[in-house]
Design an enzyme around this catalytic site. Structure first.
Site, mmCIF file in Angstrom:
data_model
loop_
_atom_site.group_PDB
_atom_site.id
_atom_site.type_symbol
_atom_site.label_atom_id
_atom_site.label_comp_id
_atom_site.label_asym_id
_atom_site.label_seq_id
_atom_site.Cartn_x
_atom_site.Cartn_y
_atom_site.Cartn_z
ATOM 1 N N LYS A 31 95.100 21.517 -6.804
ATOM 2 C CA LYS A 31 96.379 20.510 -6.235
ATOM 3 C C LYS A 31 96.694 20.661 -5.049
ATOM 4 O O LYS A 31 96.746 19.859 -4.260
ATOM 5 C CB LYS A 31 97.413 20.552 -7.412
ATOM 6 C CG LYS A 31 96.958 20.402 -8.806
ATOM 7 C CD LYS A 31 98.208 20.736 -9.613
ATOM 8 C CE LYS A 31 98.736 22.208 -9.751
ATOM 9 N NZ LYS A 31 97.702 22.994 -10.595
ATOM 10 N N ARG A 52 105.795 19.560 -14.769
ATOM 11 C CA ARG A 52 105.030 20.457 -15.641
ATOM 12 C C ARG A 52 105.312 20.658 -17.124
ATOM 13 O O ARG A 52 104.869 21.264 -17.747
ATOM 14 C CB ARG A 52 105.135 21.921 -14.994
ATOM 15 C CG ARG A 52 103.650 22.067 -14.161
ATOM 16 C CD ARG A 52 103.998 23.537 -13.565
ATOM 17 N NE ARG A 52 102.966 24.274 -13.024
ATOM 18 C CZ ARG A 52 102.495 24.377 -11.835
ATOM 19 N NH1 ARG A 52 103.076 23.608 -10.934
ATOM 20 N NH2 ARG A 52 101.588 25.009 -11.449
ATOM 21 N N ARG A 74 91.038 33.558 -4.475
ATOM 22 C CA ARG A 74 92.182 33.407 -3.630
ATOM 23 C C ARG A 74 92.921 34.755 -3.662
ATOM 24 O O ARG A 74 93.638 35.013 -2.489
ATOM 25 C CB ARG A 74 93.134 32.305 -4.219
ATOM 26 C CG ARG A 74 94.399 32.190 -3.688
ATOM 27 C CD ARG A 74 95.229 30.858 -3.868
ATOM 28 N NE ARG A 74 95.373 31.109 -5.201
ATOM 29 C CZ ARG A 74 96.169 30.046 -5.845
ATOM 30 N NH1 ARG A 74 96.455 28.683 -5.081
ATOM 31 N NH2 ARG A 74 96.491 30.318 -7.293
ATOM 32 N N ARG A 97 98.454 36.676 -3.878
ATOM 33 C CA ARG A 97 99.416 36.102 -4.467
ATOM 34 C C ARG A 97 100.073 36.804 -5.575
ATOM 35 O O ARG A 97 98.948 37.429 -6.643
ATOM 36 C CB ARG A 97 99.298 34.629 -4.771
ATOM 37 C CG ARG A 97 100.040 33.390 -3.961
ATOM 38 C CD ARG A 97 99.842 32.070 -4.297
ATOM 39 N NE ARG A 97 100.206 31.817 -5.700
ATOM 40 C CZ ARG A 97 99.879 30.494 -6.156
ATOM 41 N NH1 ARG A 97 99.372 29.448 -5.132
ATOM 42 N NH2 ARG A 97 99.740 30.287 -7.268
ATOM 43 N N ARG A 116 99.160 32.111 -17.433
ATOM 44 C CA ARG A 116 99.372 30.714 -16.736
ATOM 45 C C ARG A 116 98.509 29.486 -17.441
ATOM 46 O O ARG A 116 99.016 28.278 -17.570
ATOM 47 C CB ARG A 116 99.016 30.650 -15.183
ATOM 48 C CG ARG A 116 100.055 31.316 -14.182
ATOM 49 C CD ARG A 116 99.542 31.823 -13.157
ATOM 50 N NE ARG A 116 99.289 30.864 -12.118
ATOM 51 C CZ ARG A 116 98.360 31.047 -10.901
ATOM 52 N NH1 ARG A 116 97.935 32.294 -10.834
ATOM 53 N NH2 ARG A 116 98.100 30.136 -10.251
HETATM 54 P P1 B4P Z 1 94.772 25.290 -5.224
HETATM 55 O O1 B4P Z 1 94.752 24.134 -4.663
HETATM 56 O O2 B4P Z 1 95.680 26.460 -4.410
HETATM 57 O O3 B4P Z 1 95.435 25.305 -6.711
HETATM 58 P P2 B4P Z 1 96.705 24.762 -7.401
HETATM 59 O O4 B4P Z 1 96.088 23.895 -8.442
HETATM 60 O O5 B4P Z 1 97.453 24.061 -6.281
HETATM 61 O O6 B4P Z 1 97.618 25.895 -7.821
HETATM 62 P P3 B4P Z 1 98.638 26.687 -8.956
HETATM 63 O O7 B4P Z 1 98.662 25.682 -9.934
HETATM 64 O O8 B4P Z 1 98.157 27.772 -9.001
HETATM 65 O O9 B4P Z 1 99.973 26.738 -8.096
HETATM 66 P P4 B4P Z 1 101.301 26.200 -7.711
HETATM 67 O O10 B4P Z 1 101.720 26.913 -6.476
HETATM 68 O O11 B4P Z 1 101.600 24.818 -8.208
HETATM 69 O O12 B4P Z 1 93.341 26.136 -5.654
HETATM 70 C C1 B4P Z 1 93.337 27.497 -5.877
HETATM 71 C C2 B4P Z 1 92.244 28.212 -5.249
HETATM 72 O O13 B4P Z 1 91.139 27.473 -5.363
HETATM 73 C C3 B4P Z 1 92.382 28.264 -3.573
HETATM 74 O O14 B4P Z 1 92.273 29.441 -3.294
HETATM 75 C C4 B4P Z 1 91.438 27.205 -3.049
HETATM 76 O O15 B4P Z 1 91.190 27.427 -1.712
HETATM 77 C C5 B4P Z 1 90.432 27.128 -3.990
HETATM 78 N N1 B4P Z 1 89.753 25.820 -4.332
HETATM 79 C C6 B4P Z 1 90.406 24.642 -4.305
HETATM 80 N N2 B4P Z 1 89.512 23.561 -4.553
HETATM 81 C C7 B4P Z 1 88.232 24.212 -4.553
HETATM 82 C C8 B4P Z 1 86.905 23.837 -4.785
HETATM 83 N N3 B4P Z 1 86.644 22.321 -4.842
HETATM 84 N N4 B4P Z 1 85.797 24.528 -4.609
HETATM 85 C C9 B4P Z 1 86.218 26.006 -4.319
HETATM 86 N N5 B4P Z 1 87.458 26.443 -4.296
HETATM 87 C C10 B4P Z 1 88.400 25.583 -4.319
HETATM 88 O O16 B4P Z 1 102.325 27.030 -8.944
HETATM 89 C C11 B4P Z 1 102.385 28.296 -8.984
HETATM 90 C C12 B4P Z 1 103.699 28.835 -9.874
HETATM 91 O O17 B4P Z 1 104.968 28.289 -9.449
HETATM 92 C C13 B4P Z 1 103.588 28.422 -11.473
HETATM 93 O O18 B4P Z 1 102.917 29.342 -12.435
HETATM 94 C C14 B4P Z 1 105.100 28.536 -12.113
HETATM 95 O O19 B4P Z 1 105.244 29.736 -12.189
HETATM 96 C C15 B4P Z 1 105.563 28.086 -10.592
HETATM 97 N N6 B4P Z 1 106.144 26.828 -10.613
HETATM 98 C C16 B4P Z 1 105.588 25.689 -9.708
HETATM 99 N N7 B4P Z 1 105.660 24.344 -10.083
HETATM 100 C C17 B4P Z 1 106.560 24.506 -11.193
HETATM 101 C C18 B4P Z 1 107.385 23.414 -12.107
HETATM 102 N N8 B4P Z 1 107.040 22.113 -11.905
HETATM 103 N N9 B4P Z 1 107.981 23.745 -13.219
HETATM 104 C C19 B4P Z 1 108.022 25.259 -13.464
HETATM 105 N N10 B4P Z 1 107.376 25.993 -12.618
HETATM 106 C C20 B4P Z 1 106.898 25.592 -11.617
#
Ligand code: B4P
Length: 190
Positions: free
Chosen positions: A13, A88, A127, A133, A144
């Site tokens: 995302k 979420r 990552r 992290r 998660r």
């Molecule tokens: P990201 O792009 O970082 O993953 P994400 O889906 O954004 O992350 P996530 O769900 O973990 O985090 P969030 O901050 O929202 O990609 C992950 C990795 O993969 C990276 O290293 C990237 O380089 C790599 N990658 C991406 N695409 C790739 C591809 N095509 N090929 C290879 N590698 C690839 O949430 C973190 C925490 O915050 C949650 O667990 C929760 O505790 C809290 N939180 C956030 N929003 C909330 C909400 N609305 N309500 C309650 N809690 C919340």
């Protein structure tokens, strides 16, 4: 445009959001980034959020809904917003619908990024080596995933019922995934 990104942890995302906001010239609103910022600033919200995040749990709805409500009231959000990782839970989705309705600016599209669980875990462990992290440990990642299935997946039916859900294959390179997202968004714009 107002777009939501839904997907399991590690689906990409945050990665895709960076390209999409450039493509559409809209504001990036990542609750994960906002909570991590609050944590590093040491605010009361940040301290509360850190405990939940480190366990791989969701931060309480009222805290997240309040920070989003404050942010979308700012003038730069008027041209459009990408909600990354929010909502979420169903309660968050209802709160967002209500806030956007009050502004007369409903959501246009909900993009669901899909990827295999094995690939998701691989990406997050990768990552962990680079970003260190606190929530990218094997135990927290497993929790998660569980939390995503039980609390966030029900949103897919919620948005499908509104006719706004678009599934996107999140496997492949970031550029391959972005090409699929761009096609979907551009079609919606027409
Ligand atoms: P990201 O792009 O970082 O993953 P994400 O889906 O954004 O992350 P996530 O769900 O973990 O985090 P969030 O901050 O929202 O990609 C992950 C990795 O993969 C990276 O290293 C990237 O380089 C790599 N990658 C991406 N695409 C790739 C591809 N095509 N090929 C290879 N590698 C690839 O949430 C973190 C925490 O915050 C949650 O667990 C929760 O505790 C809290 N939180 C956030 N929003 C909330 C909400 N609305 N309500 C309650 N809690 C919340």
């Amino acid at each position: 445009m107002r777009i939501v990104f839904i997907g399991p942890p590690g689906a990409g995302k945050g990665t895709q959001a960076k390209q999409l906001i450039d493509h559409l010239s809209i504001v990036h609103l990542s609750t994960g980034d906002m909570l991590r910022q609050a944590r590093s600033d040491g605010t009361e919200l940040g301290i509360k959020a850190a405990e939940c995040m480190d366990r791989g749990e969701l931060v309480p709805d009222e805290l997240v809904v309040a920070i989003v409500a404050e942010r979308i009231g700012k003038p730069d959000c008027q041209a459009g917003c990408l909600f990354d990782g929010f909502p979420r839970t169903i309660a968050q989705a209802e709160a967002l619908d209500e806030q956007l309705q009050q502004r007369g600016a409903p959501l246009d599209l909900v993009l669901e990024l899909k990827a295999d669980e094995e690939e998701l875990t691989r990406r997050m462990l990768e990552r962990a080596k680079i970003e260190k992290r606190a929530d990218d440990t094997p135990e927290t990642i497993a929790n998660r995933m569980k939390v995503y299935r039980s609390q966030t997946e029900p949103l897919l039916a919620y948005y499908a019922n509104q006719g706004k859900l678009a599934p996107i294959d999140g496997m492949g390179t970031p550029d391959e995934v972005f090409a699929r997202i761009r096609d979907c968004v551009d079609e919606k714009k027409q």
